[in-house]
Enzyme design. Structure first.
Site, PDB file in Angstrom:
ATOM      1  N   GLU A  92      -1.643  -0.811  -2.649  1.00 21.86           N
ATOM      2  CA  GLU A  92      -0.503  -1.711  -2.374  1.00 21.86           C
ATOM      3  C   GLU A  92      -0.966  -3.178  -2.345  1.00 21.86           C
ATOM      4  OE1 GLU A  92       2.924  -0.949  -1.541  1.00 21.86           O
ATOM      5  OE2 GLU A  92       2.665   1.166  -2.003  1.00 21.86           O
ATOM      6  N   CYS A 117      -1.352  12.062  -4.684  1.00 22.27           N
ATOM      7  CA  CYS A 117      -0.636  10.908  -4.161  1.00 22.27           C
ATOM      8  C   CYS A 117      -0.262  10.067  -5.376  1.00 22.27           C
ATOM      9  CB  CYS A 117      -1.533  10.103  -3.223  1.00 22.27           C
ATOM     10  SG  CYS A 117      -0.801   8.538  -2.692  1.00 22.27           S
ATOM     11  N   THR A 118       0.978   9.627  -5.417  1.00 22.22           N
ATOM     12  CA  THR A 118       1.432   8.921  -6.626  1.00 22.22           C
ATOM     13  C   THR A 118       0.835   7.524  -6.754  1.00 22.22           C
ATOM     14  OG1 THR A 118       3.437   8.289  -5.421  1.00 22.22           O
ATOM     15  CG2 THR A 118       3.582  10.217  -6.849  1.00 22.22           C
ATOM     16  N   ASN A 145       3.999  12.298  -2.514  1.00 26.88           N
ATOM     17  CA  ASN A 145       3.472  13.589  -2.057  1.00 26.88           C
ATOM     18  C   ASN A 145       3.694  13.779  -0.560  1.00 26.88           C
ATOM     19  OD1 ASN A 145       1.505  15.004  -4.294  1.00 26.88           O
ATOM     20  ND2 ASN A 145       1.770  12.841  -4.625  1.00 26.88           N
ATOM     21  N   ASP A 173       9.955   6.551  -3.317  1.00 27.51           N
ATOM     22  CA  ASP A 173       8.582   6.633  -2.796  1.00 27.51           C
ATOM     23  C   ASP A 173       8.504   5.709  -1.587  1.00 27.51           C
ATOM     24  OD1 ASP A 173       5.756   7.120  -2.626  1.00 27.51           O
ATOM     25  OD2 ASP A 173       5.368   5.254  -3.691  1.00 27.51           O
ATOM     26  N   SER A 174       7.392   5.838  -0.868  1.00 25.10           N
ATOM     27  CA  SER A 174       7.190   4.946   0.271  1.00 25.10           C
ATOM     28  C   SER A 174       6.877   3.514  -0.191  1.00 25.10           C
ATOM     29  CB  SER A 174       6.021   5.458   1.100  1.00 25.10           C
ATOM     30  OG  SER A 174       4.857   5.464   0.300  1.00 25.10           O
ATOM     31  N   TYR A 189       3.760   6.191   4.329  1.00 25.73           N
ATOM     32  CA  TYR A 189       4.344   7.340   5.015  1.00 25.73           C
ATOM     33  C   TYR A 189       3.252   8.316   5.463  1.00 25.73           C
ATOM     34  CZ  TYR A 189       9.180   6.465   3.353  1.00 25.73           C
ATOM     35  OH  TYR A 189      10.426   5.955   3.110  1.00 25.73           O
ATOM     36  N   GLY A 190       2.169   8.320   4.698  1.00 23.50           N
ATOM     37  CA  GLY A 190       1.138   9.355   4.881  1.00 23.50           C
ATOM     38  C   GLY A 190       0.484   9.377   6.244  1.00 23.50           C
TER      39      GLY A 190
HETATM   40  N1  DGL Z   1       2.669   7.591  -2.959  1.00 26.77           N
HETATM   41  C1  DGL Z   1       2.738   8.321  -1.747  1.00 26.77           C
HETATM   42  C2  DGL Z   1       2.258   9.746  -1.899  1.00 26.77           C
HETATM   43  O1  DGL Z   1       2.312  10.244  -3.013  1.00 26.77           O
HETATM   44  C3  DGL Z   1       2.122   7.614  -0.717  1.00 26.77           C
HETATM   45  C4  DGL Z   1       1.906   7.432   0.314  1.00 26.77           C
HETATM   46  C5  DGL Z   1       2.099   6.902   1.626  1.00 26.77           C
HETATM   47  O2  DGL Z   1       3.043   6.157   1.805  1.00 26.77           O
HETATM   48  O3  DGL Z   1       1.326   7.265   2.455  1.00 26.77           O
HETATM   49  O4  DGL Z   1       1.880  10.404  -0.967  1.00 26.77           O
END
Ligand code: DGL
Length: 262
Positions: free
Chosen positions: A148, A180-181, A70, A6-7, A38-39
């Site tokens: 976070e 989103c996780t 996600n 994950d990010s 990441y989003g």
């Molecule tokens: N947990 C990520 C997701 O499910 C997160 C997001 C991110 O880094 O923007 O999209």
């Protein structure tokens, strides 16, 4: 080993669900804390980061990868599947299937990062499975940094959630996908604000169920991955006190985070 990335810490909700639903399968987790979120990044950048994360997990000996993000699932899953020979599971497919199954009125809300909502992936997949559905998506870019930061029960978080959820409340949805996780950590706040009658779909639980299903259909791989007693490992590209605390909150126990910038 099963690799999960994950990010940041959000994917730990997936790791926790996998631990609970598939005990005996040690995990290697990688959270790209240094580059989160990441989003809000471009698809090219998310793909580049995702390839790097997957390479790291494969170098640890992982034979199956779960994209526990996600944003990365919606932009990079196809590239990863084209690139690697190991199975790559994403979080979107299982959550979509559950949402379609659960919704009675076919009006489904989706909340996610900008990248996920912009990709339109939930809408496309829901409509492919249930063409008569209506999908209402809402980007919630401030939620990942709040999680976070560990602001899971702050007044500010509640206010922002109210604002994000308001447009969905007016659409008579009966199902809401937490796309989103990171969001399952906010579900105690989301539930009362979206309305008790709306079913929430937690993509982390759904991906753990789909992993269980995948492994039962692939007994050879299952046998290789099943190592009861073997320790899971948790890597992060950066570590802060807030991240340590959050990992503890998610698992309900102290988690050793190994710093390794891929
Ligand atoms: N947990 C990520 C997701 O499910 C997160 C997001 C991110 O880094 O923007 O999209």
């Amino acid at each position: 080993m099963i690799g999960i990335f994950d990010s940041g810490v959000g994917g730990m909700t997936v790791a926790r669900a996998v631990e609970q639903l598939c005990p005996g399968f040690p995990l290697v987790y990688f959270g790209d804390i240094a580059r989160t979120p990441y989003g809000s990044k471009s698809p090219e950048t998310i793909i580049r980061y995702s390839l790097r994360n997957a390479d790291f997990l494969l170098a640890q000996g992982c034979e199956l990868i779960i994209i526990a993000c996600n944003s990365a699932s919606s932009t990079a899953a196809d590239t990863l599947r084209g690139q690697y020979r190991v199975p790559v599971l994403d979080v979107i497919e299982p959550a979509t299937a559950r949402a379609v199954q659960v919704s009675k009125n076919g009006r489904i809300g989706v909340i996610g990062t900008r990248a996920t909502v912009k990709s339109g992936v939930y809408e496309k997949r829901i409509l492919a499975m249930a063409p008569e559905s209506r999908v209402f998506s809402q980007p919630c870019p401030l939620l990942v940094p709040l999680v976070e930061e560990g602001w899971l029960n702050r007044r500010e978080t509640k206010m922002i959630l109210r604002k994000y959820l308001h447009p969905l409340r007016t659409r008579q949805i009966d199902t809401l996908v937490l796309g989103c996780t990171h969001y399952p950590l906010l579900s105690p706040l989301i539930g009362p604000r979206i309305g008790r009658r709306v079913s929430m779909i937690d993509s982390s639980i759904e991906v753990a169920r789909s992993l269980n299903d995948y492994l039962s259909r692939h007994p050879d791989l299952r046998a290789r991955l099943y190592r009861p007693g073997a320790e899971s490992r948790f890597f992060v590209s950066d570590s802060t006190e807030a991240v340590q605390k959050l990992a503890h909150t998610i698992f309900g126990r102290a988690i050793t985070l190994e710093k390794n910038d891929v």
